[in-house]
Design a protein around this motif. Structure first.
Motif, mmCIF file in Angstrom:
data_model
loop_
_atom_site.group_PDB
_atom_site.id
_atom_site.type_symbol
_atom_site.label_atom_id
_atom_site.label_comp_id
_atom_site.label_asym_id
_atom_site.label_seq_id
_atom_site.Cartn_x
_atom_site.Cartn_y
_atom_site.Cartn_z
ATOM 1 N N GLU A 1 -30.720 66.526 -64.095
ATOM 2 C CA GLU A 1 -29.471 66.980 -64.701
ATOM 3 C C GLU A 1 -29.330 68.499 -64.581
ATOM 4 N N TRP A 2 -30.415 69.206 -64.841
ATOM 5 C CA TRP A 2 -30.382 70.658 -64.670
ATOM 6 C C TRP A 2 -30.157 71.029 -63.209
ATOM 7 N N LYS A 3 -30.766 70.278 -62.305
ATOM 8 C CA LYS A 3 -30.597 70.540 -60.877
ATOM 9 C C LYS A 3 -29.139 70.353 -60.469
ATOM 10 N N ASP A 4 -28.515 69.265 -60.925
ATOM 11 C CA ASP A 4 -27.104 69.030 -60.624
ATOM 12 C C ASP A 4 -26.223 70.106 -61.251
ATOM 13 N N TRP A 5 -26.592 70.538 -62.461
ATOM 14 C CA TRP A 5 -25.825 71.575 -63.140
ATOM 15 C C TRP A 5 -25.856 72.889 -62.347
ATOM 16 N N ASP A 6 -27.024 73.246 -61.839
ATOM 17 C CA ASP A 6 -27.151 74.472 -61.056
ATOM 18 C C ASP A 6 -26.318 74.416 -59.783
ATOM 19 N N LYS A 7 -26.229 73.225 -59.170
ATOM 20 C CA LYS A 7 -25.419 73.090 -57.962
ATOM 21 C C LYS A 7 -23.934 73.266 -58.262
ATOM 22 N N GLU A 8 -23.495 72.722 -59.380
ATOM 23 C CA GLU A 8 -22.081 72.789 -59.724
ATOM 24 C C GLU A 8 -21.688 74.142 -60.308
ATOM 25 N N HIS A 9 -22.641 74.851 -60.908
ATOM 26 C CA HIS A 9 -22.363 76.138 -61.546
ATOM 27 C C HIS A 9 -23.360 77.168 -61.046
ATOM 28 N N PRO A 10 -23.163 77.694 -59.832
ATOM 29 C CA PRO A 10 -24.086 78.702 -59.308
ATOM 30 C C PRO A 10 -24.114 79.928 -60.205
ATOM 31 N N ASP A 11 -25.278 80.512 -60.328
ATOM 32 C CA ASP A 11 -25.465 81.656 -61.222
ATOM 33 C C ASP A 11 -24.824 82.896 -60.611
ATOM 34 N N ASP A 12 -23.746 83.355 -61.240
ATOM 35 C CA ASP A 12 -23.091 84.576 -60.778
ATOM 36 C C ASP A 12 -23.036 85.627 -61.879
ATOM 37 N N GLY A 13 -23.886 85.452 -62.888
ATOM 38 C CA GLY A 13 -23.925 86.430 -63.963
ATOM 39 C C GLY A 13 -22.984 86.141 -65.095
ATOM 40 N N THR A 14 -22.150 85.089 -64.977
ATOM 41 C CA THR A 14 -21.207 84.737 -66.023
ATOM 42 C C THR A 14 -21.730 83.541 -66.787
#
Length: 228
Positions: free
Chosen positions: A199-212
């Motif tokens: 679930e965390w892996k899928d979350w990271d794919k859908e919401h790439p870390d851009d500082g927001t």
């Protein structure tokens, strides 16, 4: 007396194995104890369900006419949750999930087993203002509106509307619309860890870390450990 020898002597000696009446009485006693235990467990379960049964969810849905004229995809689902009990409930959340048959058609066996969050079409925490505990006070109702994603293209008969909450005794419940409440069950340790990791892996794919912060990106909430 040679107990070991008499124990295996046939026909069995009543002085070692007991009489038929003694055996019958022991069986009745054991059966009575088992029946009493089952009745006690049932009464405890009914008592735990007493408050959960007083938390009621209603819904009304809006559909749009499909391109082929007979499929009517859901657009919005709205309704209310009313707490008729004398104690508050917390962690209230509404979710729209695929029915078992729909999930079989749309998801692989692996996803159904290890990515149960993919069965969720939309969800909404019943949070009033800044109350992060999502509490519903006694004799209080909360209205909700859920907008389904355009790409879901799913009809009303293909989904279940479920209310999840925790009662005053910290017991987690899940109540489907027009269904009785059932206690939520956690997956096993290994499966639960894998579900959370994926679930965390899928979350990271859908919401790439851009500082927001993720909750500012799309108004969605971060992933949680799912229960079944």
């Amino acid at each position: 007396m040679n107990w070991l020898g008499d124990l295996w002597q046939y026909p069995f000696h009543a002085s070692v194995w007991g009489t038929a009446g003694q055996w019958f009485g022991s069986i009745l006693t054991g059966g009575s104890l088992f029946l009493g235990f089952k009745i006690m467990r049932t009464n405890q379960k009914d008592k735990r369900r007493e408050q959960a049964s007083l938390v009621v969810v209603t819904n009304y849905y809006t559909s749009s006419l499909g391109e082929d004229g007979d499929i009517m995809p859901l657009v919005t689902i709205r309704g209310s949750v009313h707490n008729y009990s004398s104690a508050l409930v917390t962690g209230a959340q509404i979710s729209i999930e695929m029915k078992r048959g729909t999930a079989r058609r749309r998801l692989s066996l692996f996803d159904r087993w290890f990515r149960p969050q993919k069965k969720v079409i939309a969800s909404k925490r019943l949070q009033v203002e800044d109350d992060i505990t999502c509490t519903i006070l006694p004799d209080t109702d909360i209205r909700y509106v859920l907008h389904l994603p355009d790409e879901s293209h799913i009809a009303a008969e293909e989904v279940d509307i479920k209310l999840a909450f925790m009662d005053a005794n910290s017991v987690a419940w899940e109540r489907p619309f027009m269904g009785v409440p059932v206690e939520s069950k956690r997956p096993g340790r290994i499966r639960g860890a894998l579900i959370t990791r994926l679930e965390w892996k899928d979350w990271d794919k859908e919401h790439p870390d851009d500082g927001t912060p993720s909750d500012e990106l799309s108004g969605e909430e971060g992933p949680k450990v799912l229960t079944e």
